[in-house]
Design a protein around this motif. Structure first.
Motif, PDB file in Angstrom:
ATOM      1  N   GLY A 244       0.798  -1.213   0.000  1.00 61.37           N
ATOM      2  CA  GLY A 244       0.000   0.000   0.000  1.00 61.37           C
ATOM      3  C   GLY A 244       0.828   1.258   0.000  1.00 61.37           C
ATOM      4  O   GLY A 244       2.013   1.253  -0.354  1.00 61.37           O
ATOM      5  N   LYS A 245       0.190   2.336   0.394  1.00 60.13           N
ATOM      6  CA  LYS A 245       0.824   3.638   0.504  1.00 60.13           C
ATOM      7  C   LYS A 245       0.467   4.234   1.858  1.00 60.13           C
ATOM      8  O   LYS A 245      -0.619   3.988   2.391  1.00 60.13           O
ATOM      9  N   PRO A 246       1.347   5.043   2.442  1.00 56.59           N
ATOM     10  CA  PRO A 246       1.004   5.672   3.712  1.00 56.59           C
ATOM     11  C   PRO A 246      -0.110   6.707   3.510  1.00 56.59           C
ATOM     12  O   PRO A 246      -0.246   7.267   2.418  1.00 56.59           O
ATOM     13  N   PRO A 247      -0.900   6.975   4.522  1.00 56.00           N
ATOM     14  CA  PRO A 247      -2.011   7.905   4.357  1.00 56.00           C
ATOM     15  C   PRO A 247      -1.592   9.357   4.191  1.00 56.00           C
ATOM     16  O   PRO A 247      -2.354  10.165   3.653  1.00 56.00           O
ATOM     17  N   ARG A 248      -0.373   9.695   4.643  1.00 58.04           N
ATOM     18  CA  ARG A 248       0.085  11.089   4.570  1.00 58.04           C
ATOM     19  C   ARG A 248       1.509  11.122   4.040  1.00 58.04           C
ATOM     20  O   ARG A 248       2.185  10.103   3.961  1.00 58.04           O
ATOM     21  N   ARG A 249       1.954  12.318   3.698  1.00 60.25           N
ATOM     22  CA  ARG A 249       3.323  12.469   3.213  1.00 60.25           C
ATOM     23  C   ARG A 249       3.887  13.815   3.671  1.00 60.25           C
ATOM     24  O   ARG A 249       3.165  14.812   3.782  1.00 60.25           O
ATOM     25  N   LEU A 250       5.185  13.824   3.934  1.00 63.66           N
ATOM     26  CA  LEU A 250       5.884  15.046   4.327  1.00 63.66           C
ATOM     27  C   LEU A 250       6.151  15.899   3.097  1.00 63.66           C
ATOM     28  O   LEU A 250       6.558  15.385   2.051  1.00 63.66           O
ATOM     29  N   VAL A 251       5.902  17.208   3.213  1.00 66.59           N
ATOM     30  CA  VAL A 251       6.200  18.144   2.134  1.00 66.59           C
ATOM     31  C   VAL A 251       7.033  19.298   2.686  1.00 66.59           C
ATOM     32  O   VAL A 251       6.995  19.597   3.880  1.00 66.59           O
ATOM     33  N   PHE A 252       7.777  19.924   1.797  1.00 63.54           N
ATOM     34  CA  PHE A 252       8.561  21.118   2.106  1.00 63.54           C
ATOM     35  C   PHE A 252       7.823  22.308   1.515  1.00 63.54           C
ATOM     36  O   PHE A 252       7.398  22.263   0.351  1.00 63.54           O
ATOM     37  N   LEU A 253       7.660  23.361   2.297  1.00 68.88           N
ATOM     38  CA  LEU A 253       6.878  24.514   1.872  1.00 68.88           C
ATOM     39  C   LEU A 253       7.747  25.767   1.766  1.00 68.88           C
ATOM     40  O   LEU A 253       8.523  26.068   2.674  1.00 68.88           O
ATOM     41  N   HIS A 254       7.602  26.480   0.648  1.00 65.26           N
ATOM     42  CA  HIS A 254       8.104  27.842   0.529  1.00 65.26           C
ATOM     43  C   HIS A 254       6.947  28.770   0.876  1.00 65.26           C
ATOM     44  O   HIS A 254       5.932  28.806   0.159  1.00 65.26           O
ATOM     45  N   LEU A 255       7.091  29.520   1.951  1.00 67.17           N
ATOM     46  CA  LEU A 255       6.008  30.371   2.431  1.00 67.17           C
ATOM     47  C   LEU A 255       6.114  31.769   1.840  1.00 67.17           C
ATOM     48  O   LEU A 255       7.209  32.256   1.520  1.00 67.17           O
ATOM     49  N   ASP A 256       4.988  32.417   1.728  1.00 72.25           N
ATOM     50  CA  ASP A 256       4.927  33.796   1.216  1.00 72.25           C
ATOM     51  C   ASP A 256       5.777  34.699   2.111  1.00 72.25           C
ATOM     52  O   ASP A 256       5.499  34.867   3.299  1.00 72.25           O
ATOM     53  N   GLY A 257       6.816  35.288   1.534  1.00 68.63           N
ATOM     54  CA  GLY A 257       7.748  36.100   2.298  1.00 68.63           C
ATOM     55  C   GLY A 257       7.215  37.434   2.741  1.00 68.63           C
ATOM     56  O   GLY A 257       7.841  38.113   3.567  1.00 68.63           O
ATOM     57  N   SER A 258       6.061  37.858   2.238  1.00 68.50           N
ATOM     58  CA  SER A 258       5.502  39.155   2.637  1.00 68.50           C
ATOM     59  C   SER A 258       4.776  39.077   3.975  1.00 68.50           C
ATOM     60  O   SER A 258       4.430  40.100   4.564  1.00 68.50           O
ATOM     61  N   GLU A 259       4.550  37.850   4.458  1.00 68.04           N
ATOM     62  CA  GLU A 259       3.858  37.672   5.738  1.00 68.04           C
ATOM     63  C   GLU A 259       4.855  37.821   6.887  1.00 68.04           C
ATOM     64  O   GLU A 259       5.930  37.223   6.880  1.00 68.04           O
ATOM     65  N   VAL A 260       4.505  38.612   7.876  1.00 69.19           N
ATOM     66  CA  VAL A 260       5.350  38.784   9.050  1.00 69.19           C
ATOM     67  C   VAL A 260       5.246  37.572   9.965  1.00 69.19           C
ATOM     68  O   VAL A 260       6.218  37.148  10.596  1.00 69.19           O
ATOM     69  N   HIS A 261       4.078  36.956   9.994  1.00 67.17           N
ATOM     70  CA  HIS A 261       3.769  35.878  10.919  1.00 67.17           C
ATOM     71  C   HIS A 261       4.115  34.523  10.303  1.00 67.17           C
ATOM     72  O   HIS A 261       3.746  34.241   9.163  1.00 67.17           O
ATOM     73  N   LEU A 262       4.834  33.685  11.074  1.00 68.77           N
ATOM     74  CA  LEU A 262       5.077  32.308  10.650  1.00 68.77           C
ATOM     75  C   LEU A 262       3.954  31.422  11.173  1.00 68.77           C
ATOM     76  O   LEU A 262       3.611  31.491  12.356  1.00 68.77           O
ATOM     77  N   PRO A 263       3.366  30.562  10.332  1.00 70.37           N
ATOM     78  CA  PRO A 263       2.349  29.644  10.846  1.00 70.37           C
ATOM     79  C   PRO A 263       2.969  28.694  11.863  1.00 70.37           C
ATOM     80  O   PRO A 263       4.018  28.094  11.596  1.00 70.37           O
TER      81      PRO A 263
END
Length: 326
Positions: A244-263
């Motif tokens: 089978g396949k795992p239900p989830r997968r790890l991803v790498f995100l490039h976040l919008d640099g104009s946002e001051v706040h990090l999620p």
């Protein structure tokens, strides 16, 4: 989780700002996050990881015994060769992550802050008739990280884990402050974490939750030996790998640099096309500010999320890169 109660002496260095949450007790940074990141990337600096747990296993049967409990093949682990290993639940969920090296007489491991008590309790319960002794050495030894390319010396008698990312030293706690002052600059944990996220390396308790299996994070490559059995949770590992396949997968995100706040950790991830009220498809595991890449993050998302889909982390636009193939 119980942590080593003593704050690091390096928190008295100029500019030191304490870490928070699971990383309390060591410095998050020393006043210049990006300079500290550049130091690590260039192969200089000392990272204080003295809040991490340290355990040792001694005895003639230590490697053959650990081999029965861990996801990794360690029966013939040569002295000085480092490896990673997991302990899984009966259902294959990740419970512990160990960063190991054997010095010929003792197997050393460092683990996430506060997890050493539960780990030692589990290991003690599995000793049976094996000739092994398990010890929590967190009060005696501090983990120190030297980045790849560092020319800082390893003191005589100190056990070291050599990895592609640098060296982890098991340094006597009393030597931590003089060693860091002599071989600095001291570098905070936020800089170390920024490079970890850039390298797509998962961390227990951040990239994992109560139902994470190794396949979801890419830990099969570094911490799981697929040709061995005889460990708890092995059936799940083999079944998902072969059928089978795992239900989830790890991803790498490039976040919008104009946002001051990090999620923050745990922030909802959604498809950008669905807007901020759309269906949750995952969550942010670690978000950091990188000295070259800007704001970046790791996230765990449903496996069937299209690899080219634009995402939103909380309210921040995010472009994804594949870490684990869907």
């Amino acid at each position: 989780m119980q942590r080593h109660s003593t704050s690091s002496p390096l928190l008295t260095l100029p500019g030191a700002v304490p870490g928070e949450g699971v990383d309390e007790g060591v410095a998050a940074h020393y006043g210049d996050l990006f300079r500290e990141q550049r130091s690590l990337a260039d192969g200089s600096g000392v990272v204080d990881l003295s809040h991490r747990g340290v355990i040792t296993v001694t005895g003639d049967d230590r490697l053959s015994w650990l081999h029965l409990l861990l996801t990794q093949h360690v029966t013939e682990l040569p002295p000085g060769q480092s490896t990673e290993a997991l302990i899984l639940s009966a259902n294959g969920h990740i419970e512990h992550a160990l960063y190991l090296v054997d010095d010929g007489t003792t197997t050393w491991a460092h683990v996430e802050p506060g997890t050493q008590d539960a780990l030692v309790t589990y290991l003690e319960s599995m000793k049976f008739f094996y000739r092994v002794d398990v010890a929590d050495r967190t009060a005696d030894f501090a983990v120190v990280h030297l980045p790849a390319g560092s020319i800082a010396p390893v003191p005589d008698g100190v056990t070291v884990r050599e990895t592609p990312y640098g060296r982890d030293l098991f340094l006597p706690r009393g030597d931590l402050e003089p060693y860091a002052k002599e071989n600095g600059p001291a570098v905070g944990l936020l800089a170390y974490e920024a490079l970890r996220v850039e390298q797509h390396r998962p961390r227990l308790g951040l990239e994992t939750d109560h139902r994470t299996i190794p396949h979801e994070l890419g830990w099969l490559e570094s911490a799981v030996h697929l040709q061995k059995g005889c460990y708890r949770g092995q059936e799940t590992v083999a079944r998902v790998q072969n059928l089978g396949k795992p239900p989830r997968r790890l991803v790498f995100l490039h976040l919008d640099g104009s946002e001051v706040h990090l999620p923050p950790h745990g922030a909802d991830v959604r498809l950008a096309a669905d807007g901020p009220e759309g269906r949750k498809i995952g969550f942010v595991t670690t978000s950091v500010r990188h000295h070259e890449l800007g704001p970046i993050a790791l996230a765990l998302v449903k496996r069937n999320v299209p690899v080219d889909a634009e995402l939103m982390a909380e309210t921040t636009a995010a472009a994804q890169e594949v870490v684990v193939e869907p």
